[in-house]
Motif scaffolding. Structure first.
Motif, mmCIF file in Angstrom:
data_model
loop_
_atom_site.group_PDB
_atom_site.id
_atom_site.type_symbol
_atom_site.label_atom_id
_atom_site.label_comp_id
_atom_site.label_asym_id
_atom_site.label_seq_id
_atom_site.Cartn_x
_atom_site.Cartn_y
_atom_site.Cartn_z
ATOM 1 N N SER A 8 0.815 -1.223 0.000
ATOM 2 C CA SER A 8 0.000 0.000 0.000
ATOM 3 C C SER A 8 0.843 1.265 0.000
ATOM 4 O O SER A 8 0.510 2.251 0.644
ATOM 5 N N LEU A 9 1.944 1.246 -0.704
ATOM 6 C CA LEU A 9 2.807 2.420 -0.777
ATOM 7 C C LEU A 9 2.387 3.311 -1.939
ATOM 8 O O LEU A 9 1.946 2.831 -2.975
ATOM 9 N N GLY A 10 2.576 4.639 -1.762
ATOM 10 C CA GLY A 10 2.401 5.565 -2.857
ATOM 11 C C GLY A 10 3.601 5.525 -3.779
ATOM 12 O O GLY A 10 4.596 4.840 -3.510
ATOM 13 N N LYS A 11 3.529 6.290 -4.876
ATOM 14 C CA LYS A 11 4.597 6.243 -5.874
ATOM 15 C C LYS A 11 5.947 6.630 -5.290
ATOM 16 O O LYS A 11 6.950 5.928 -5.500
ATOM 17 N N ALA A 12 6.014 7.742 -4.552
ATOM 18 C CA ALA A 12 7.293 8.193 -4.000
ATOM 19 C C ALA A 12 7.865 7.154 -3.046
ATOM 20 O O ALA A 12 9.075 6.877 -3.053
ATOM 21 N N ALA A 13 7.009 6.548 -2.229
ATOM 22 C CA ALA A 13 7.477 5.534 -1.289
ATOM 23 C C ALA A 13 7.929 4.269 -2.016
ATOM 24 O O ALA A 13 8.885 3.611 -1.601
ATOM 25 N N ARG A 14 7.235 3.914 -3.116
ATOM 26 C CA ARG A 14 7.681 2.755 -3.899
ATOM 27 C C ARG A 14 9.057 3.003 -4.499
ATOM 28 O O ARG A 14 9.914 2.121 -4.499
ATOM 29 N N HIS A 15 9.265 4.223 -5.025
ATOM 30 C CA HIS A 15 10.573 4.549 -5.581
ATOM 31 C C HIS A 15 11.658 4.403 -4.516
ATOM 32 O O HIS A 15 12.735 3.848 -4.772
ATOM 33 N N ALA A 16 11.376 4.924 -3.317
ATOM 34 C CA ALA A 16 12.350 4.824 -2.226
ATOM 35 C C ALA A 16 12.601 3.367 -1.852
ATOM 36 O O ALA A 16 13.739 2.978 -1.572
ATOM 37 N N ALA A 17 11.541 2.546 -1.866
ATOM 38 C CA ALA A 17 11.688 1.134 -1.514
ATOM 39 C C ALA A 17 12.508 0.385 -2.564
ATOM 40 O O ALA A 17 13.296 -0.511 -2.225
ATOM 41 N N ILE A 18 12.337 0.724 -3.838
ATOM 42 C CA ILE A 18 13.127 0.097 -4.902
ATOM 43 C C ILE A 18 14.610 0.432 -4.722
ATOM 44 O O ILE A 18 15.482 -0.433 -4.811
ATOM 45 N N LEU A 19 14.905 1.703 -4.444
ATOM 46 C CA LEU A 19 16.293 2.109 -4.237
ATOM 47 C C LEU A 19 16.876 1.468 -2.987
ATOM 48 O O LEU A 19 18.054 1.093 -2.958
ATOM 49 N N ASP A 20 16.053 1.331 -1.947
ATOM 50 C CA ASP A 20 16.500 0.674 -0.720
ATOM 51 C C ASP A 20 16.848 -0.781 -1.001
ATOM 52 O O ASP A 20 17.859 -1.307 -0.528
ATOM 53 N N ALA A 21 16.005 -1.456 -1.787
ATOM 54 C CA ALA A 21 16.272 -2.852 -2.132
ATOM 55 C C ALA A 21 17.587 -2.987 -2.900
ATOM 56 O O ALA A 21 18.367 -3.914 -2.664
ATOM 57 N N LEU A 22 17.849 -2.047 -3.804
ATOM 58 C CA LEU A 22 19.068 -2.108 -4.611
ATOM 59 C C LEU A 22 20.317 -1.753 -3.818
ATOM 60 O O LEU A 22 21.431 -1.960 -4.289
ATOM 61 N N SER A 23 20.141 -1.209 -2.626
ATOM 62 C CA SER A 23 21.308 -0.913 -1.781
ATOM 63 C C SER A 23 21.899 -2.191 -1.181
ATOM 64 O O SER A 23 23.045 -2.202 -0.726
ATOM 65 N N THR A 24 21.097 -3.282 -1.169
ATOM 66 C CA THR A 24 21.578 -4.549 -0.619
ATOM 67 C C THR A 24 21.610 -5.676 -1.647
ATOM 68 O O THR A 24 22.306 -6.665 -1.452
ATOM 69 N N ASP A 25 20.851 -5.552 -2.721
ATOM 70 C CA ASP A 25 20.811 -6.569 -3.771
ATOM 71 C C ASP A 25 21.229 -5.937 -5.102
ATOM 72 O O ASP A 25 20.828 -4.811 -5.384
ATOM 73 N N PRO A 26 22.014 -6.640 -5.919
ATOM 74 C CA PRO A 26 22.474 -6.040 -7.175
ATOM 75 C C PRO A 26 21.362 -5.796 -8.185
ATOM 76 O O PRO A 26 21.473 -4.908 -9.010
ATOM 77 N N THR A 27 20.301 -6.608 -8.113
ATOM 78 C CA THR A 27 19.179 -6.455 -9.045
ATOM 79 C C THR A 27 17.869 -6.688 -8.310
ATOM 80 O O THR A 27 17.836 -7.324 -7.252
#
Length: 262
Positions: A8-27
Motif C-alpha cells: 500500500s505504498l504511494g509512488k514516492a514511497a515505492r521509488h524509495a523502496a526500490i532504491l532501498d532494495a538495490l542498496s543490498t541486492d544487485p538487481t
C-alpha cells in the motif's frame, strides 16, 4: 531480495523502496516488487522507467539494477523528482533559521527549495552559497543578504566549484551549514561528484550546526566519495523516517531528526 513490509505504498514511497532494495541486492525483479507492493507489474514497470529516466537505476530484462556510484542525474532531472517532498524538507529546514543567522548553503535541488522557503519566511539572515539557483531564490527577499562564492561555473549543476570556492568559504564564521547529498548510509552522506563533496566539507568546517537535507530515496545509497562521517552532521531533515538500522546508526551520534511529514 529480502522480504519487506511495503504494501500500500504511494509512488514516492515505492521509488524509495526500490532504491532501498538495490542498496543490498544487485538487481530487483518487477514481479517480486509487484507482489511486495500489492500493485500491478505495469505499475512497477512505470516506477522503474521513471527511476531509469532520472539515472537513479538501470533497467534490465524483467527488473532493474543499481546505477553506478560515480554518476547521478543532472540537476534539471533531479529537480523534477519528489518535488512536493523536497519542498516540505526545505520548509522544515528553513523553519530552523532564526533572525541574524549566517548560513552556508550548497548547490542542489533540495537546497534550492530551502532557499525559496527561507525567502518566503522573511527572516533576516545572511546566506553564503555556491548555487546560482539558491542565490536568485534567496535574493527575492529583501530581508536576506546573499553572498555568492566564486569559482568555476558548472552549467549542468548551476553552481560554482573549485579551489577559489573553498578558499572563499573558509574566510567566514557562520552559524549553520546546510548541505544536500547524493546518498546517505550508516557511514554518512556521500556524493557522486568529488568537486561537490569538497565544497560541502569546506562549509561543514565553518559551522557549529550542520544540517543535511535529503529525501528518503537517498537512504541506504552510497556514491563515489564520502563527504564526512555521520558524527559531523548535527541535524537530518527529511520527509520520511529512515529505516531502523540507519536511524539507529545516526542516533548513536546524537543527530537531531526532523521529519517533514504531510
Amino acid at each position: 531480495m529480502a522480504p519487506r513490509n511495503v504494501t500500500s505504498l504511494g509512488k514516492a514511497a515505492r521509488h524509495a523502496a526500490i532504491l532501498d532494495a538495490l542498496s543490498t541486492d544487485p538487481t530487483v525483479r518487477i514481479s517480486t516488487l509487484a507482489e511486495q507492493f500489492a500493485v500491478s507489474t505495469e505499475t512497477v514497470r512505470r516506477d522503474i522507467e521513471a527511476l531509469s529516466a532520472s539515472g537513479m537505476v538501470r533497467r534490465t530484462y524483467g527488473g532493474a539494477s543499481a546505477s553506478q556510484p560515480a554518476s547521478q542525474p543532472r540537476l534539471s532531472e533531479r529537480e523534477t523528482l519528489l518535488v512536493a517532498e523536497r519542498a516540505r524538507i526545505g520548509q522544515a529546514a528553513a523553519a530552523l533559521v532564526e533572525d541574524g543567522t549566517v548560513v552556508m548553503l550548497d548547490a542542489g535541488s533540495t537546497t534550492t527549495h530551502f532557499a525559496r522557503a527561507l525567502a518566503a519566511r522573511g527572516v533576516r539572515a545572511t546566506l553564503l552559497t555556491n548555487s546560482l539557483d539558491a542565490a536568485l531564490a534567496a535574493g527575492a527577499s529583501e530581508a536576506l543578504r546573499v553572498l555568492v562564492a566564486p569559482g568555476e561555473l558548472s552549467v549542468v549543476e548551476r553552481g560554482l566549484y573549485g579551489p577559489e570556492t573553498a578558499a572563499f568559504l573558509r574566510r567566514f564564521h557562520v552559524d549553520m551549514a546546510v548541505i544536500g547529498a547524493s546518498g546517505l548510509t550508516e557511514e554518512g552522506p556521500s556524493e557522486a561528484e568529488s568537486r561537490a563533496a569538497w565544497v560541502k566539507r569546506a562549509m561543514l568546517e565553518r559551522a557549529p550546526r550542520r544540517l543535511l537535507l535529503v529525501d528518503s530515496s537517498k537512504f541506504g545509497r552510497a556514491f563515489l566519495e564520502q563527504v564526512c562521517p555521520p558524527e559531523q552532521i548535527t541535524d537530518l531533515v527529511t520527509e520520511a523516517h529512515p529505516p531502523v538500522p540507519l536511524a539507529a546508526a545516526l542516533g548513536r551520534h546524537g543527530l537531531r531528526l526532523t521529519v517533514a511529514e504531510l
